[in-house]
Design an enzyme around this catalytic site. Structure first.
Site, mmCIF file in Angstrom:
data_model
loop_
_atom_site.group_PDB
_atom_site.id
_atom_site.type_symbol
_atom_site.label_atom_id
_atom_site.label_comp_id
_atom_site.label_asym_id
_atom_site.label_seq_id
_atom_site.Cartn_x
_atom_site.Cartn_y
_atom_site.Cartn_z
ATOM 1 N N ARG A 38 36.267 22.073 26.091
ATOM 2 C CA ARG A 38 36.590 21.796 27.509
ATOM 3 C C ARG A 38 37.938 21.108 27.705
ATOM 4 O O ARG A 38 38.175 20.463 28.718
ATOM 5 C CB ARG A 38 35.499 20.953 28.179
ATOM 6 C CG ARG A 38 34.154 21.614 28.197
ATOM 7 C CD ARG A 38 33.287 21.013 29.286
ATOM 8 N NE ARG A 38 31.982 21.611 29.278
ATOM 9 C CZ ARG A 38 30.955 21.114 28.593
ATOM 10 N NH1 ARG A 38 31.086 20.003 27.918
ATOM 11 N NH2 ARG A 38 29.795 21.722 28.640
ATOM 12 N N LYS A 65 51.379 26.645 33.074
ATOM 13 C CA LYS A 65 50.705 27.953 33.135
ATOM 14 C C LYS A 65 50.337 28.380 31.718
ATOM 15 O O LYS A 65 51.210 28.425 30.842
ATOM 16 C CB LYS A 65 51.615 29.012 33.769
ATOM 17 C CG LYS A 65 51.681 28.925 35.281
ATOM 18 C CD LYS A 65 52.412 30.130 35.848
ATOM 19 C CE LYS A 65 52.488 30.047 37.369
ATOM 20 N NZ LYS A 65 53.301 31.140 37.931
ATOM 21 N N GLU A 89 66.978 33.507 33.021
ATOM 22 C CA GLU A 89 66.119 32.548 33.731
ATOM 23 C C GLU A 89 66.922 31.305 34.151
ATOM 24 O O GLU A 89 66.660 30.721 35.205
ATOM 25 C CB GLU A 89 64.925 32.143 32.862
ATOM 26 C CG GLU A 89 64.018 33.292 32.429
ATOM 27 C CD GLU A 89 63.107 33.860 33.530
ATOM 28 O OE1 GLU A 89 62.957 33.219 34.597
ATOM 29 O OE2 GLU A 89 62.552 34.954 33.323
ATOM 30 N N LYS A 113 63.086 23.511 37.409
ATOM 31 C CA LYS A 113 61.687 23.950 37.333
ATOM 32 C C LYS A 113 60.756 22.757 37.571
ATOM 33 O O LYS A 113 59.742 22.873 38.266
ATOM 34 C CB LYS A 113 61.401 24.612 35.983
ATOM 35 C CG LYS A 113 59.931 24.968 35.860
ATOM 36 C CD LYS A 113 59.634 26.251 35.213
ATOM 37 C CE LYS A 113 58.137 26.565 35.384
ATOM 38 N NZ LYS A 113 57.665 27.612 34.535
ATOM 39 N N GLU A 172 51.101 26.846 42.428
ATOM 40 C CA GLU A 172 51.692 28.009 43.087
ATOM 41 C C GLU A 172 50.979 28.388 44.381
ATOM 42 O O GLU A 172 50.583 29.529 44.592
ATOM 43 C CB GLU A 172 51.772 29.216 42.133
ATOM 44 C CG GLU A 172 52.758 30.268 42.643
ATOM 45 C CD GLU A 172 53.109 31.335 41.617
ATOM 46 O OE1 GLU A 172 53.370 30.991 40.464
ATOM 47 O OE2 GLU A 172 53.126 32.511 42.011
ATOM 48 N N ARG A 190 56.406 27.280 44.527
ATOM 49 C CA ARG A 190 56.542 27.694 43.116
ATOM 50 C C ARG A 190 56.792 29.201 43.003
ATOM 51 O O ARG A 190 57.376 29.665 42.022
ATOM 52 C CB ARG A 190 55.305 27.272 42.310
ATOM 53 C CG ARG A 190 55.451 27.535 40.826
ATOM 54 C CD ARG A 190 54.438 26.801 39.973
ATOM 55 N NE ARG A 190 54.579 27.159 38.580
ATOM 56 C CZ ARG A 190 53.988 26.545 37.573
ATOM 57 N NH1 ARG A 190 53.196 25.509 37.803
ATOM 58 N NH2 ARG A 190 54.162 26.930 36.329
ATOM 59 N N ASN A 206 59.640 33.299 40.995
ATOM 60 C CA ASN A 206 59.465 34.734 40.738
ATOM 61 C C ASN A 206 60.659 35.560 41.218
ATOM 62 O O ASN A 206 60.570 36.794 41.255
ATOM 63 C CB ASN A 206 58.183 35.233 41.421
ATOM 64 C CG ASN A 206 56.951 34.567 40.845
ATOM 65 O OD1 ASN A 206 56.894 34.280 39.659
ATOM 66 N ND2 ASN A 206 55.972 34.286 41.694
ATOM 67 N N HIS A 257 61.411 38.972 39.794
ATOM 68 C CA HIS A 257 60.312 39.387 38.927
ATOM 69 C C HIS A 257 59.497 40.561 39.487
ATOM 70 O O HIS A 257 58.976 41.362 38.717
ATOM 71 C CB HIS A 257 59.387 38.197 38.630
ATOM 72 C CG HIS A 257 59.961 37.268 37.596
ATOM 73 N ND1 HIS A 257 61.152 36.582 37.784
ATOM 74 C CD2 HIS A 257 59.533 36.912 36.355
ATOM 75 C CE1 HIS A 257 61.416 35.848 36.708
ATOM 76 N NE2 HIS A 257 60.450 36.033 35.829
ATOM 77 N N HIS A 290 59.040 43.719 37.237
ATOM 78 C CA HIS A 290 57.751 44.229 36.756
ATOM 79 C C HIS A 290 57.616 45.737 36.963
ATOM 80 O O HIS A 290 56.820 46.384 36.298
ATOM 81 C CB HIS A 290 56.598 43.482 37.434
ATOM 82 C CG HIS A 290 56.469 42.071 36.940
ATOM 83 N ND1 HIS A 290 55.753 41.099 37.604
ATOM 84 C CD2 HIS A 290 56.988 41.463 35.851
ATOM 85 C CE1 HIS A 290 55.843 39.963 36.928
ATOM 86 N NE2 HIS A 290 56.579 40.152 35.869
ATOM 87 N N HIS A 340 62.159 41.427 28.924
ATOM 88 C CA HIS A 340 61.812 40.772 30.190
ATOM 89 C C HIS A 340 63.049 40.211 30.912
ATOM 90 O O HIS A 340 63.266 40.493 32.092
ATOM 91 C CB HIS A 340 60.793 39.657 29.924
ATOM 92 C CG HIS A 340 60.434 38.870 31.150
ATOM 93 N ND1 HIS A 340 59.711 39.404 32.192
ATOM 94 C CD2 HIS A 340 60.736 37.586 31.509
ATOM 95 C CE1 HIS A 340 59.563 38.485 33.135
ATOM 96 N NE2 HIS A 340 60.173 37.382 32.745
HETATM 97 N N1 GLY Z 1 57.213 31.274 35.230
HETATM 98 C C1 GLY Z 1 56.993 30.951 36.592
HETATM 99 C C2 GLY Z 1 56.182 29.728 36.786
HETATM 100 O O1 GLY Z 1 55.972 28.972 35.858
HETATM 101 O O2 GLY Z 1 55.724 29.486 37.868
#
Ligand code: GLY
Length: 392
Positions: free
Chosen positions: A121, A143, A202, A244, A254, A258, A262, A265, A269, A281
């Site tokens: 957990r 993430k 990035e 960031k 998000e 946030r 993107n 992106h 994609h 990428h």
């Molecule tokens: N890679 C985008 C984010 O971490 O929200």
């Protein structure tokens, strides 16, 4: 040591950035690890190099690491990979106090983070990213996750974001913030140059979104960055991570701002899985950011001069700004509807307004997107296709 602090109440942490930091991970980890036992989940691409250095440093600081290799491939970013790690950790008797330490690129960081989020957990997690992309993006912000194919998705399509859907990119995951991130820019010396450039895409993204002076810094120091000058790289990483960090602090899960991260992106994609284009990428994101800027230009919401500067900076970093081969623009538009960031058939895109500022645009008309794809070198027979605009 240069650093960026993320303020997330009881989930706050420090991102330390310094050449040579890898040799000091033992002392950093000790501050956050209540147990001398730990699991080092290491990217197979760097296991014998940076992984070995990190493990030596951990041992020197009194840790007894269980070392488990993970393969850095999207296909193996899977629940099977996490199962292998759980088994090894259970067999070694690792308990809830034992941290998981990820060493490697973004794929391994994501898998290791999900293992940390779910093992017993949740256990403490430390990120040691060794690619530029993982340093400035994937390792920061919590993430974590693995791919999981959509039920009933086609076998292995290679067209647009349908292929992403088949791969089920990041469909299973959790937000699980690390306790610390340790970045050693020296590790970039062994990174293939193409991967370095992908990370730079990035960094440019962060400049476009929030910080015109970062954009200018990259522009002024492109040669030094590509030559891996450590002081310049340290500043670049620190400033990119800071952007960031501020966005994640404002919107950890998000729900809003946030999504700005993107930028490029949704376009990317659509093209990244097209095998014949052979795009990594970051390269797809570079093309996607220029397409987003051109989309904004056609919407009348950015100056042509800023669009040119974005394309020129990416080109000076030897990143592509156009499709390497023509692809049908309407097909790309359709592929973008598979993207999970499009909601209810409308095109929700991140569009730059100027260098240093972007917005979340709802209801972007499809014809603007087709126009932007054509600017990027896509083919489009307007008479043959009935493109439905999606409002706005
Ligand atoms: N890679 C985008 C984010 O971490 O929200």
């Amino acid at each position: 040591m240069p650093h960026v602090d993320l303020q997330l109440s009881d989930r706050s942490y420090r991102v330390a950035i310094e050449p040579g930091a890898l040799r000091r991970v033992g002392s950093i980890a000790r501050e956050h690890a209540p147990s001398p036992r730990c699991a080092v989940l290491v990217d197979d691409a760097v296991a014998g190099t940076h992984g070995a250095t990190a493990i030596d440093a951990l041992r020197a600081a009194g840790f007894e690491p269980l070392v488990h290799e993970l393969r850095a491939s999207e296909k193996e970013k899977s629940l099977e990979a996490t199962t292998g790690a759980y088994r090894a950790m259970l067999a070694a008797g690792l308990d809830r106090k034992c941290p998981v330490i990820a060493v490697g690129g973004g794929i391994v960081g994501d898998v290791a983070g999900f293992v940390a989020a779910t093992y017993l957990r949740g256990v403490p997690f430390i990120q040691i990213p060794t690619t530029l992309l993982a340093m400035v993006d994937a390792s920061v912000g919590g993430k974590t996750g693995v791919n999981f194919p959509l039920p009933g998705s086609p076998g292995e399509p290679d067209v647009g974001a349908a292929a992403d859907a088949a791969l089920g990119k990041n469909l299973i995951g959790a937000f699980w913030q690390p306790r610390a991130v340790v970045i050693d820019p020296e590790t970039l010396r062994t990174l293939p140059e193409r991967h370095l450039r992908c990370g730079l895409a990035e960094c440019v993204k962060h400049g476009i979104l929030r910080d015109a002076s970062l954009f200018d810094f990259i522009d002024a120091n492109a040669a030094a960055i590509l030559a891996l000058e450590q002081q310049v790289l340290t500043t670049l990483i620190e400033r990119s991570v800071a952007i960031k960090a501020r966005i994640v602090e404002a919107d950890e899960r998000e729900a809003g701002v946030r999504a700005l991260l993107n930028l490029g992106h949704t376009f990317a994609h659509a093209i990244e899985p097209i095998v014949e284009l052979d795009l990594h990428h970051g390269e797809a994101v570079a093309i996607g950011m220029v397409a987003a800027a051109r989309c904004a230009l056609h919407a009348g919401s950015i100056d042509a001069g800023d669009v040119d500067r974005i394309a020129r900076l990416l080109a000076s970093l030897q990143l592509p700004t156009r499709l390497p081969k023509p692809v049908d623009a309407h097909g790309l538009l359709r592929a973008m509807t598979y993207d999970k960031k499009t909601e209810g058939g409308r095109f929700r895109l991140i569009l730059p307004e100027m260098i240093g500022r972007a917005r979340i645009a709802e209801d972007v008309p499809a014809n603007l997107i087709v126009h932007a794809w054509r600017d990027a070198g896509a083919s489009a027979d307007d008479t043959a296709s009935s493109v439905e605009t999606s409002g706005g």
